[in-house]
Design a protein around this motif. Structure first.
Motif, PDB file in Angstrom:
ATOM      1  N   ALA A 234      -7.036 -43.359-122.668  1.00 39.22           N
ATOM      2  CA  ALA A 234      -6.894 -41.919-122.909  1.00 39.22           C
ATOM      3  C   ALA A 234      -6.447 -41.197-121.641  1.00 39.22           C
ATOM      4  O   ALA A 234      -6.937 -41.482-120.554  1.00 39.22           O
ATOM      5  N   ALA A 235      -5.540 -40.246-121.819  1.00 45.06           N
ATOM      6  CA  ALA A 235      -5.037 -39.459-120.687  1.00 45.06           C
ATOM      7  C   ALA A 235      -6.002 -38.322-120.387  1.00 45.06           C
ATOM      8  O   ALA A 235      -5.749 -37.155-120.722  1.00 45.06           O
ATOM      9  N   TRP A 236      -7.106 -38.680-119.796  1.00 46.44           N
ATOM     10  CA  TRP A 236      -8.144 -37.715-119.440  1.00 46.44           C
ATOM     11  C   TRP A 236      -8.512 -37.864-117.976  1.00 46.44           C
ATOM     12  O   TRP A 236      -8.405 -38.963-117.413  1.00 46.44           O
ATOM     13  N   ARG A 237      -9.029 -36.752-117.419  1.00 45.99           N
ATOM     14  CA  ARG A 237      -9.702 -36.860-116.116  1.00 45.99           C
ATOM     15  C   ARG A 237     -11.037 -37.567-116.336  1.00 45.99           C
ATOM     16  O   ARG A 237     -11.446 -38.411-115.569  1.00 45.99           O
TER      17      ARG A 237
ATOM     18  N   ALA B  31      -0.619 -34.585-121.560  1.00 50.33           N
ATOM     19  CA  ALA B  31      -1.332 -33.339-121.250  1.00 50.33           C
ATOM     20  C   ALA B  31      -2.549 -33.580-120.362  1.00 50.33           C
ATOM     21  O   ALA B  31      -3.572 -32.919-120.494  1.00 50.33           O
ATOM     22  N   CYS B  32      -2.434 -34.540-119.452  1.00 51.76           N
ATOM     23  CA  CYS B  32      -3.560 -34.837-118.558  1.00 51.76           C
ATOM     24  C   CYS B  32      -3.567 -33.865-117.380  1.00 51.76           C
ATOM     25  O   CYS B  32      -2.521 -33.587-116.794  1.00 51.76           O
ATOM     26  N   PRO B  33      -4.744 -33.349-117.025  1.00 48.58           N
ATOM     27  CA  PRO B  33      -4.808 -32.368-115.928  1.00 48.58           C
ATOM     28  C   PRO B  33      -4.608 -32.974-114.536  1.00 48.58           C
ATOM     29  O   PRO B  33      -4.380 -32.234-113.576  1.00 48.58           O
ATOM     30  N   GLU B  34      -4.682 -34.290-114.413  1.00 43.68           N
ATOM     31  CA  GLU B  34      -4.589 -34.929-113.098  1.00 43.68           C
ATOM     32  C   GLU B  34      -3.140 -34.975-112.601  1.00 43.68           C
ATOM     33  O   GLU B  34      -2.198 -34.820-113.397  1.00 43.68           O
ATOM     34  N   ASP B  35      -2.957 -35.229-111.304  1.00 40.61           N
ATOM     35  CA  ASP B  35      -1.595 -35.154-110.752  1.00 40.61           C
ATOM     36  C   ASP B  35      -1.070 -36.498-110.220  1.00 40.61           C
ATOM     37  O   ASP B  35      -0.216 -36.516-109.333  1.00 40.61           O
ATOM     38  N   CYS B  36      -1.561 -37.603-110.750  1.00 41.26           N
ATOM     39  CA  CYS B  36      -1.110 -38.934-110.312  1.00 41.26           C
ATOM     40  C   CYS B  36       0.428 -38.996-110.366  1.00 41.26           C
ATOM     41  O   CYS B  36       1.012 -38.859-111.449  1.00 41.26           O
ATOM     42  N   LYS B  37       1.058 -39.175-109.203  1.00 40.41           N
ATOM     43  CA  LYS B  37       2.512 -38.993-109.116  1.00 40.41           C
ATOM     44  C   LYS B  37       3.324 -39.995-109.915  1.00 40.41           C
ATOM     45  O   LYS B  37       4.500 -39.814-110.151  1.00 40.41           O
ATOM     46  N   TYR B  38       2.699 -41.113-110.263  1.00 35.63           N
ATOM     47  CA  TYR B  38       3.422 -42.148-111.010  1.00 35.63           C
ATOM     48  C   TYR B  38       3.379 -41.918-112.509  1.00 35.63           C
ATOM     49  O   TYR B  38       4.062 -42.580-113.268  1.00 35.63           O
ATOM     50  N   CYS B  39       2.544 -40.985-112.966  1.00 37.11           N
ATOM     51  CA  CYS B  39       2.144 -41.035-114.370  1.00 37.11           C
ATOM     52  C   CYS B  39       2.911 -40.095-115.297  1.00 37.11           C
ATOM     53  O   CYS B  39       2.933 -38.877-115.086  1.00 37.11           O
ATOM     54  N   PRO B  40       3.505 -40.654-116.334  1.00 35.74           N
ATOM     55  CA  PRO B  40       4.245 -39.835-117.304  1.00 35.74           C
ATOM     56  C   PRO B  40       3.338 -38.926-118.129  1.00 35.74           C
ATOM     57  O   PRO B  40       3.835 -38.025-118.810  1.00 35.74           O
ATOM     58  N   GLN B  41       2.020 -39.148-118.038  1.00 39.79           N
ATOM     59  CA  GLN B  41       1.108 -38.394-118.901  1.00 39.79           C
ATOM     60  C   GLN B  41       0.504 -37.166-118.231  1.00 39.79           C
ATOM     61  O   GLN B  41      -0.225 -36.401-118.870  1.00 39.79           O
ATOM     62  N   SER B  42       0.820 -36.955-116.959  1.00 38.69           N
ATOM     63  CA  SER B  42       0.315 -35.766-116.284  1.00 38.69           C
ATOM     64  C   SER B  42       1.021 -34.539-116.844  1.00 38.69           C
ATOM     65  O   SER B  42       2.244 -34.528-117.000  1.00 38.69           O
ATOM     66  N   ALA B  43       0.230 -33.474-117.118  1.00 40.73           N
ATOM     67  CA  ALA B  43       0.809 -32.238-117.658  1.00 40.73           C
ATOM     68  C   ALA B  43       1.708 -31.560-116.630  1.00 40.73           C
ATOM     69  O   ALA B  43       2.480 -30.670-116.972  1.00 40.73           O
TER      70      ALA B  43
ATOM     71  N   THR C  68      -6.088 -34.865-107.120  1.00 36.07           N
ATOM     72  CA  THR C  68      -7.104 -34.228-107.958  1.00 36.07           C
ATOM     73  C   THR C  68      -8.410 -35.014-108.090  1.00 36.07           C
ATOM     74  O   THR C  68      -9.345 -34.549-108.731  1.00 36.07           O
ATOM     75  N   ARG C  69      -8.426 -36.248-107.601  1.00 34.09           N
ATOM     76  CA  ARG C  69      -9.708 -36.968-107.534  1.00 34.09           C
ATOM     77  C   ARG C  69      -9.645 -37.909-106.335  1.00 34.09           C
ATOM     78  O   ARG C  69      -8.560 -38.351-105.961  1.00 34.09           O
ATOM     79  N   SER C  70     -10.788 -38.182-105.761  1.00 32.34           N
ATOM     80  CA  SER C  70     -10.790 -38.935-104.504  1.00 32.34           C
ATOM     81  C   SER C  70     -11.012 -40.430-104.746  1.00 32.34           C
ATOM     82  O   SER C  70     -11.409 -40.850-105.837  1.00 32.34           O
TER      83      SER C  70
HETATM   84 FE1  SF4 Z   1      -3.717 -39.897-113.791  1.00 33.32          FE
HETATM   85 FE2  SF4 Z   1      -4.722 -41.246-115.919  1.00 33.32          FE
HETATM   86 FE3  SF4 Z   1      -4.079 -38.671-116.132  1.00 33.32          FE
HETATM   87 FE4  SF4 Z   1      -2.153 -40.450-115.852  1.00 33.32          FE
HETATM   88  S1  SF4 Z   1      -3.526 -40.295-117.554  1.00 33.32           S
HETATM   89  S2  SF4 Z   1      -2.298 -38.453-114.799  1.00 33.32           S
HETATM   90  S3  SF4 Z   1      -3.129 -41.952-114.514  1.00 33.32           S
HETATM   91  S4  SF4 Z   1      -5.653 -39.529-114.799  1.00 33.32           S
END
Ligand code: SF4
Ligand code: SAM
Ligand code: DTB
Length: 341
Positions: free
Chosen positions: A101-104, A53-65, A168-170
């Motif tokens: 933690a899956a946080w911004r 449920a992470c708000p970020e959009d990192c394309k590799y990440c299974p934890q992005s919402a 979502t972050r630089s």
């Molecule tokens: Fe990005 Fe970390 Fe969120 Fe994954 S958990 S989407 S790597 S910020």
């Protein structure tokens, strides 16, 4: 003794990555031996303290919402549960406990729990590490004061390729967090991911960014992309494993005194590839069958590999692990575990 440099140029790093492999590996192994025992590997254990449920959009990440990966989400876990896991990790021989933690970024109301976790894990006699996203200067100072030894925050790739992966972050946000961590007096753990479709110049650019920081990160995790179904990178073409080894070797040469960690992606690597990475100068791993949400090799297979290669955990690990894991001694074609370590 190889000089510790902070003035790497892109062409120079590209040339390093392109060297004949034998020359590159020889140089990396020579540098490695100037700074480390070549048969010791530092061992860290990883625990996800807030999942998905992470708000970020990192394309590799299974934890992005934003992506549908079927991952079960979990709120910030109880301090007690973290301590139980840390105790088990210590008993299994880890010298460092890493909480992710899956946080911004951490919210202010989470800080008291995080500080308590740090104090108590530290109190158990383990090194502590956290990776919680971006940190303000004040948050970094509070964590340092609670006893946090390391903060992990990856640059992930080159500044040029970065925009293809995260919006979502630089890159500057990331550098700013690293700066806050350093100024607060903590050790920096920062690296990246290979195999995301980047070019050699991007791997060179990432390594150059890390090595040209005012102080090298003490720990440099090099992750091979884990292609998780549901993420935009699920069908990414494989990176040639030799290119991965080259990057490890270049990291070793450019940051001679840092621990280079063979991080995510080991589950899909052969023993031969991992052995080459250790020869190229990797001297740290995550140990335990799970990373944050994806699989890592079983403990037993890692121990067997350590035994085969004659590797042992770096000092700091409990004595009984040294009994199990292993200086391999070949005698009459059999492997023996040498209890003397
Ligand atoms: Fe990005 Fe970390 Fe969120 Fe994954 S958990 S989407 S790597 S910020
Ligand atoms: N949310 C925080 C952050 O991004 O800073 C901390 C946790 S995040 C999962 C930590 C790192 O794990 C990322 O920076 C990335 O380098 C790595 N990572 C995440 N998913 C990965 C994957 N599928 N393959 C390889 N590495 C991955
Ligand atoms: C890092 O560079 N690799 C680790 C750690 N830092 C936190 C995380 C790898 C995560 C791999 C994907 C997953 O298990 O969710």
């Amino acid at each position: 003794m190889a000089a510790i440099r902070h003035d790497w140029q892109l062409e120079e790093v590209q040339a390093l990555l392109n060297k004949p492999l034998n020359d590159l590996l020889f140089e990396a192994q020579s540098v490695h031996r100037q700074h480390f025992d070549p048969n010791q590997v530092q061992i860290s254990r990883l625990l996800s303290i807030k999942t998905g449920a992470c708000p970020e959009d990192c394309k590799y990440c299974p934890q992005s919402a934003r992506y549908h990966t079927g991952l079960e989400t979990e709120q910030l876990v109880e301090v007690e549960k973290v301590l139980t896991e840390a105790k088990a990790a210590k008993a299994a021989g880890a010298s460092r406990f890493c909480m992710g933690a899956a946080w911004r970024n951490p919210r202010e109301r989470d800080m008291p729990y995080l500080l308590k976790m740090v104090r108590e894990v530290k109190g158990m006699g383990m090194e502590t590490c956290m990776t919680l996203g971006m940190l303000s200067a004040e948050q970094a100072e509070a964590l340092a004061e609670a006893g946090l030894d390391y903060y992990n925050h990856n640059l992930d790739t080159s500044p040029e390729f970065y925009g293809e992966i995260i919006s979502t972050r630089s890159y500057d946000d990331r550098l700013n967090t690293l700066d806050n961590v350093r100024k607060a007096g903590m050790k920096v753990c920062s690296g990246g991911i290979l195999g995301m479709g980047e070019e050699l110049k991007d791997r060179a650019g990432l390594l150059m960014q890390l090595a040209n920081l005012e102080t090298h990160p003490e720990s440099v995790p090099i992750n091979m992309l884990v292609k998780v179904p549901g993420t935009p990178m699920a069908d990414q073409a494989d990176l040639d494993p030799i290119e991965f080894v080259r990057a490890i070797a270049a990291a070793r040469i450019m940051m001679p005194a840092s621990h280079v960690r063979l991080s995510a992606g080991r589950e899909n690597m052969t023993e031969e590839l991992q052995a080459m990475c250790f020869f190229a100068g990797a001297n740290s791993i995550f140990y335990g069958c799970k990373l944050l949400t994806t699989a890592n090799p079983e403990e037993n297979s890692d121990m067997a590999l350590f035994a085969k290669l004659g590797l042992r955990p770096e000092a700091g690990a409990p004595v009984h692990l040294e009994k199990m894991a292993p200086v391999a001694k070949r005698d009459k074609d059999e492997l023996f575990y040498n209890a003397a370590g």
